[in-house]
Design an enzyme around this catalytic site. Structure first.
Site, mmCIF file in Angstrom:
data_model
loop_
_atom_site.group_PDB
_atom_site.id
_atom_site.type_symbol
_atom_site.label_atom_id
_atom_site.label_comp_id
_atom_site.label_asym_id
_atom_site.label_seq_id
_atom_site.Cartn_x
_atom_site.Cartn_y
_atom_site.Cartn_z
ATOM 1 N N SER B 122 1.730 -1.298 -6.760
ATOM 2 C CA SER B 122 2.533 -1.154 -6.098
ATOM 3 C C SER B 122 4.041 -0.705 -6.491
ATOM 4 C CB SER B 122 2.947 -2.475 -5.091
ATOM 5 O OG SER B 122 4.117 -2.481 -4.217
ATOM 6 N N TYR B 146 4.979 -10.604 -6.769
ATOM 7 C CA TYR B 146 3.886 -9.791 -6.395
ATOM 8 C C TYR B 146 3.855 -8.615 -7.271
ATOM 9 C CZ TYR B 146 1.580 -6.303 -3.345
ATOM 10 O OH TYR B 146 1.084 -5.048 -2.861
#
Lengths: 328, 328
Positions: B122, B146
């Site tokens: 990501s 994350y």
């Protein structure tokens, strides 16, 4: 100040424990207790404060809670399966280098106050080779499992710092020379060997040419960096808790010139060049120079020159190495 | 060719499964079996090959072995606890995003032939903010758990590729727009919301100004990238298995201009600027542009312009979103 050293039985762990015992303080605060933790109970240095020596497995949550008693303010995390071993046994490297660091994170969360964690990461977390000077924001693309596990450890401790579970500084150690003891199977063994063996009066070989460059530091300077990292203000680090310390970029030829300077022509004559393509192919991936601008600005001391590195070995480790090797 | 999708019940997983069912092949080879795995059994698309739908926990070794039957050639690893949830519940994020990826590594080692693993990393693994254009060798300094867990997953899969346990390509996905469904609590929710809500005939607000830029891609293009990564020759990647794909750097103002172009002035009029400093402080850390030179050279297709992104939403997702929202 309560301090814990994980991996306290290793070469650098023992030097760090001895230094803390000698100084009696860290960053101006008196040391009140020291816990030394390793697979086998490490030797206790003579100290004016209580020293506990514990044997245990890094991935054992109960053992690690015991090693980080309430009030622990600083943890030096030096415990690791080193590069050749982590490459030969992937599962062992993952267990100690990854899951051990995860266990440390959990043990820190159990403390009332987030401790400072000083983590030994490594130059092995970078590829790039002889040509490059790695910038401070250089990307870690490890070429070995040990380096990958160290880079992962940095990310874990960085995020845990952001979350307030602990307060980490990760020092990406250069190749530490001169290692005392014996030659071993590590690809980097020759870097210490080409100066240690001649200073012991023994012949040795060098598998790479005189122009081969190494990013190096002395054990003394590594310990200086650990202590600076333990006492520094971490606010200027921001999110990025990894530091490339100001080591020494030195060629094999420069090391041998320092050997001649410190040990005489007869010492230098004990080193014979004997190219080993297998070793050269491994060590060629290691970066030989770093900018280290950020670390200097953060107050990490510069590594001195090659002659000073050799003189430190003579002063600190030669006698003990002679005794150890004589027992072979 | 046997294929497995982990996280097949999610927004992108369902689109990928539908695409594989439609194409019937991947990289010129016929698909012979598809396994869809998620916490709840995902819906099966109509396909000419057998489709198994499994419910299970990513960190359950036995469930994962079941999801990767002998002969599995490609695994799409899309399963994740997303950014807001991983930030709110650190342990849940670590369990799924870190330990789930470790479990996948072990399941791949149990196969006779190392499978291709396509991993969704990501843009959240980078900090850097609005000003920077991230170079291909840009360092990942995540500002959220994350992103840290995704960067760790990349390192794990990279080293496992080097060891020959699997053969990974990690795609660092931009913000995927237009997400169907409802507004949610994610800081990035507005990026889809400012075009989706008006196209549904609903008023909405935008918490950042018109000059705020986003690194974005459409769901269609994300699926194109997954399929390219699954079929490509990985030799040119060398050690570095992470790819910054060629997304679109687009401002809120440009998205709203595209909204007016596609949906008319009345759609554009449904968006009101209402600054939200809390959201702005989070999203300001996200890089808004990447060089993506390497990905283009590796054959990853360029994201089209904002109008094309909105038209893809109208064609693929508007009708289903209307039905879903009408059921509220």
């Amino acid at each position: 100040m309560r301090i814990t050293i994980l991996g306290a039985g290793g070469f650098l762990g023992r030097k760090l424990a001895a230094r803390l015992a000698r100084d009696g303080q860290l960053g101006g605060q008196p040391v009140t207790a020291l816990t030394l933790f390793d697979l086998h109970a490490p030797p206790a240095p003579d100290a004016a404060f209580p020293v506990r020596c514990l044997a245990g497995d890094l991935t054992d949550a109960a053992a690690l809670r015991e090693a980080l008693p309430p009030g622990t303010a600083v943890v030096f995390h030096l415990a690791a399966v080193v590069s050749a071993a982590a490459e030969a046994d992937f599962d062992l490297g993952m267990r100690v280098n990854l899951h051990g660091t995860l266990a440390l994170l959990e043990a820190c969360r159990a403390l009332d106050t987030p401790p400072r964690v000083v983590f030994t990461s490594s130059v092995a977390s970078f590829a790039g080779g002889q040509a490059a000077t790695v910038p401070d924001d250089g990307r870690q693309v490890p070429a070995n499992s040990y380096g990958a596990q160290k880079a992962i450890g940095e990310l874990l401790l960085q995020d845990a710092s952001r979350k307030g579970f602990l307060d980490a500084v990760s020092i990406r150690l250069p190749t530490v020379i001169v290692r005392p003891g014996r030659p071993n199977k590590a690809a980097s063994s020759f870097v210490s060997g080409i100066v240690r063996e001649p200073l012991l009066g023994l012949d040795t070989t060098c598998p790479v040419g005189p122009d081969f460059a190494i990013w190096a530091c002395s054990p003394r300077r590594a310990v200086d960096w650990f202590l600076h990292a333990a006492g520094m203000d971490t606010a200027p680090l921001g999110l990025d808790r990894g530091v490339n310390p100001p080591g020494l970029s030195v060629t094999v030829g420069q090391l041998l010139a320092a050997l001649e300077q410190v040990g005489g022509a007869e010492a230098r004559a004990r080193v014979r060049f004997q190219p080993d393509p297998a070793i050269e192919s491994i060590v060629a991936a290691w970066p030989a120079a770093f900018a280290a601008t950020r670390a200097r600005a953060l107050g990490f001391a510069q590594q001195e020159d090659a002659a000073a590195v050799l003189q430190a070995f003579l002063a600190d480790d030669l006698a003990a190495t002679r005794v150890e090797r004589a027992a072979d």
